[in-house]
Write an enzyme that holds these catalytic residues in place. Structure first.
Site, mmCIF file in Angstrom:
data_model
loop_
_atom_site.group_PDB
_atom_site.id
_atom_site.type_symbol
_atom_site.label_atom_id
_atom_site.label_comp_id
_atom_site.label_asym_id
_atom_site.label_seq_id
_atom_site.Cartn_x
_atom_site.Cartn_y
_atom_site.Cartn_z
ATOM 1 N N GLY A 1 -49.378 12.896 35.886
ATOM 2 C CA GLY A 1 -48.843 13.808 34.875
ATOM 3 C C GLY A 1 -48.377 15.112 35.495
ATOM 4 N N TYR B 1 -66.065 3.085 29.897
ATOM 5 C CA TYR B 1 -64.730 2.675 30.321
ATOM 6 C C TYR B 1 -64.364 1.317 29.708
ATOM 7 C CZ TYR B 1 -65.388 6.420 33.772
ATOM 8 O OH TYR B 1 -65.637 7.627 34.383
HETATM 9 P P1 NDP Z 1 -57.445 10.057 39.798
HETATM 10 O O1 NDP Z 1 -57.257 11.490 40.145
HETATM 11 O O2 NDP Z 1 -58.260 9.227 40.676
HETATM 12 O O3 NDP Z 1 -55.983 9.438 39.626
HETATM 13 C C1 NDP Z 1 -55.792 8.110 39.244
HETATM 14 C C2 NDP Z 1 -54.295 7.883 39.125
HETATM 15 O O4 NDP Z 1 -53.712 8.012 40.417
HETATM 16 C C3 NDP Z 1 -53.937 6.491 38.651
HETATM 17 O O5 NDP Z 1 -52.799 6.638 37.819
HETATM 18 C C4 NDP Z 1 -53.561 5.742 39.932
HETATM 19 O O6 NDP Z 1 -52.600 4.756 39.700
HETATM 20 C C5 NDP Z 1 -52.963 6.842 40.739
HETATM 21 N N1 NDP Z 1 -53.074 6.624 42.175
HETATM 22 C C6 NDP Z 1 -54.168 6.268 42.877
HETATM 23 N N2 NDP Z 1 -53.921 6.191 44.187
HETATM 24 C C7 NDP Z 1 -52.585 6.487 44.324
HETATM 25 C C8 NDP Z 1 -51.725 6.563 45.442
HETATM 26 N N3 NDP Z 1 -52.176 6.327 46.673
HETATM 27 N N4 NDP Z 1 -50.415 6.887 45.213
HETATM 28 C C9 NDP Z 1 -49.972 7.136 43.965
HETATM 29 N N5 NDP Z 1 -50.748 7.088 42.870
HETATM 30 C C10 NDP Z 1 -52.059 6.762 43.052
HETATM 31 O O7 NDP Z 1 -57.962 10.041 38.296
HETATM 32 P P2 NDP Z 1 -59.199 9.461 37.488
HETATM 33 O O8 NDP Z 1 -59.301 10.310 36.278
HETATM 34 O O9 NDP Z 1 -59.116 8.015 37.335
HETATM 35 O O10 NDP Z 1 -60.486 9.840 38.368
HETATM 36 C C11 NDP Z 1 -61.078 8.992 39.316
HETATM 37 C C12 NDP Z 1 -62.366 8.383 38.805
HETATM 38 O O11 NDP Z 1 -63.338 9.382 38.498
HETATM 39 C C13 NDP Z 1 -62.226 7.624 37.484
HETATM 40 O O12 NDP Z 1 -61.532 6.417 37.631
HETATM 41 C C14 NDP Z 1 -63.656 7.525 37.078
HETATM 42 O O13 NDP Z 1 -64.322 6.527 37.824
HETATM 43 C C15 NDP Z 1 -64.169 8.922 37.438
HETATM 44 N N6 NDP Z 1 -64.089 9.875 36.308
HETATM 45 C C16 NDP Z 1 -65.260 10.383 35.804
HETATM 46 C C17 NDP Z 1 -65.251 11.266 34.743
HETATM 47 C C18 NDP Z 1 -66.535 11.786 34.214
HETATM 48 O O14 NDP Z 1 -66.547 12.372 33.129
HETATM 49 N N7 NDP Z 1 -67.639 11.601 34.897
HETATM 50 C C19 NDP Z 1 -63.985 11.706 34.121
HETATM 51 C C20 NDP Z 1 -62.806 11.181 34.767
HETATM 52 C C21 NDP Z 1 -62.874 10.312 35.818
HETATM 53 P P3 NDP Z 1 -52.861 3.178 39.860
HETATM 54 O O15 NDP Z 1 -54.044 2.860 38.979
HETATM 55 O O16 NDP Z 1 -51.591 2.597 39.418
HETATM 56 O O17 NDP Z 1 -53.162 2.877 41.302
#
Ligand code: NDP
Length: 300
Positions: free
Chosen positions: A216, A71
């Site tokens: 998205g 990351y």
């Molecule tokens: P998420 O499904 O957690 O979505 C994140 C998005 O949702 C961001 O744009 C965030 O915005 C928004 N969001 C969060 N809370 C709210 C809310 N209460 N209301 C509205 N919007 C919200 O996606 P991720 O892909 O980030 O998955 C979570 C975590 O999983 C990652 O951050 C990572 O740590 C892990 N991961 C692991 C992977 C792997 O291959 N092992 C692959 C993908 C993810 P904002 O930031 O503006 O709050």
């Protein structure tokens, strides 16, 4: 307890998260809602807000933080390090090694670098980010050495499908694997057919990534769905809170939503207050049916 989630006080949210915990195979308790950090640390002007958001999450009980050397090539780990300064004992810290660094020699270096950026002497959990060309035996050997050295408390994997897990558990120390982190949300239920029950049977929780379906078109399809909106309204919650509560509705799942503002963190923590009824679960099932056959593992 208030009827509506939006009326909940901070202490009610903290209590709900304190109750909403799950045990790893070695008995260690972790929260069912933790915090993801992908894309954190990308914009220096947002750093303070990101650090504050992570700290608030820990205070509210979402004290499992997931990061990775990938990351921002370490920038996420640096922000997490800043957030856990002075709080390290309260946090269950997870990081991941790149597959190309998961061989003997390289894995020690990667782990050392992660520890430096995180400002700690150990990780609570270290994951192989996805399966690459390094033989699994070698990665398991590297992980076990790190455990012996006290640099990690336990290890696990990510993006492993059922056949990969079976292969892993056939290895001598493969059974030490603590978790498998995979994509799971209301719009992607494939793992319910085999991987989730397989892991449940072995007391190995799934760590659900992208539990809010990121941002998205896919997310829009979920939050604008009539069934999701109706359930949200009944709880005085947002559709995203319902989606998060759905993800942890049953035993064996830890969700790690990523949020970079205090407001989003507070909303995610409050999802622990939502108990979905059987009828509500049926409504959501009708809108987003469970899989009836093996699906290839969804991967980002
Ligand atoms: P998420 O499904 O957690 O979505 C994140 C998005 O949702 C961001 O744009 C965030 O915005 C928004 N969001 C969060 N809370 C709210 C809310 N209460 N209301 C509205 N919007 C919200 O996606 P991720 O892909 O980030 O998955 C979570 C975590 O999983 C990652 O951050 C990572 O740590 C892990 N991961 C692991 C992977 C792997 O291959 N092992 C692959 C993908 C993810 P904002 O930031 O503006 O709050």
């Amino acid at each position: 307890m208030n009827k509506f989630v939006h009326e909940a006080s901070r202490s009610e949210i903290e209590q709900a998260n304190a109750r909403s915990r799950i045990a790893l195979r070695d008995g260690t308790g972790v929260p069912r809602i933790g915090q993801g950090t992908w894309n954190i640390g990308e914009d220096a002007s947002r750093r303070k807000e990101e650090v504050e958001a992570l700290k608030l999450g820990v205070e509210l009980g979402m004290n499992l933080i997931d990061t990775a050397e990938m990351y921002g090539e370490g920038r996420s780990e640096t922000v997490v390090g800043e957030a856990v300064k002075g709080l390290r004992d309260k946090v269950f810290l997870v990081s991941k090694v790149y597959p190309h660094n998961a061989g003997l020699g390289r894995i020690e270096r990667s782990c050392e670098n992660s520890l430096k950026r995180l400002g700690t002497d150990h990780l609570d959990l270290y994951l192989l980010h996805w399966r690459g060309s390094v033989p699994l035996e070698e990665t398991v050997e590297g992980m076990e050495r790190l455990v012996q050295q006290g640099k990690i408390a336990r290890w696990g994997v990510s993006n492993f499908d059922t056949d990969d897990m079976e292969e892993l558990l056939r290895l001598a120390r493969g059974t030490h694997c603590a978790t498998n982190q995979v994509l799971y949300h209301l719009g992607s239920r494939g793992i319910e057919f085999d991987l989730l029950p397989w892991q449940r049977k072995r007391q190995m929780p799934i760590m659900a990534y992208s539990p809010l379906a990121q941002a998205g078109a896919l997310r829009r399809g979920l939050v604008q769905n009539e069934a999701v909106k109706a359930v949200a309204e009944a709880h005085g919650a947002t559709p995203l809170q319902v989606i998060l509560a759905w993800c942890i509705r049953e035993e064996g799942v830890i969700a790690i939503p990523k949020a970079s503002s205090r407001e989003h963190v507070l909303q995610n923590a409050a999802a622990a207050l939502i108990d979905l009824s059987e009828e509500e679960l049926r409504q959501l099932d009708r809108a987003f049916p469970e899989p009836k056959r093996k699906m290839p593992l969804d991967i980002i």
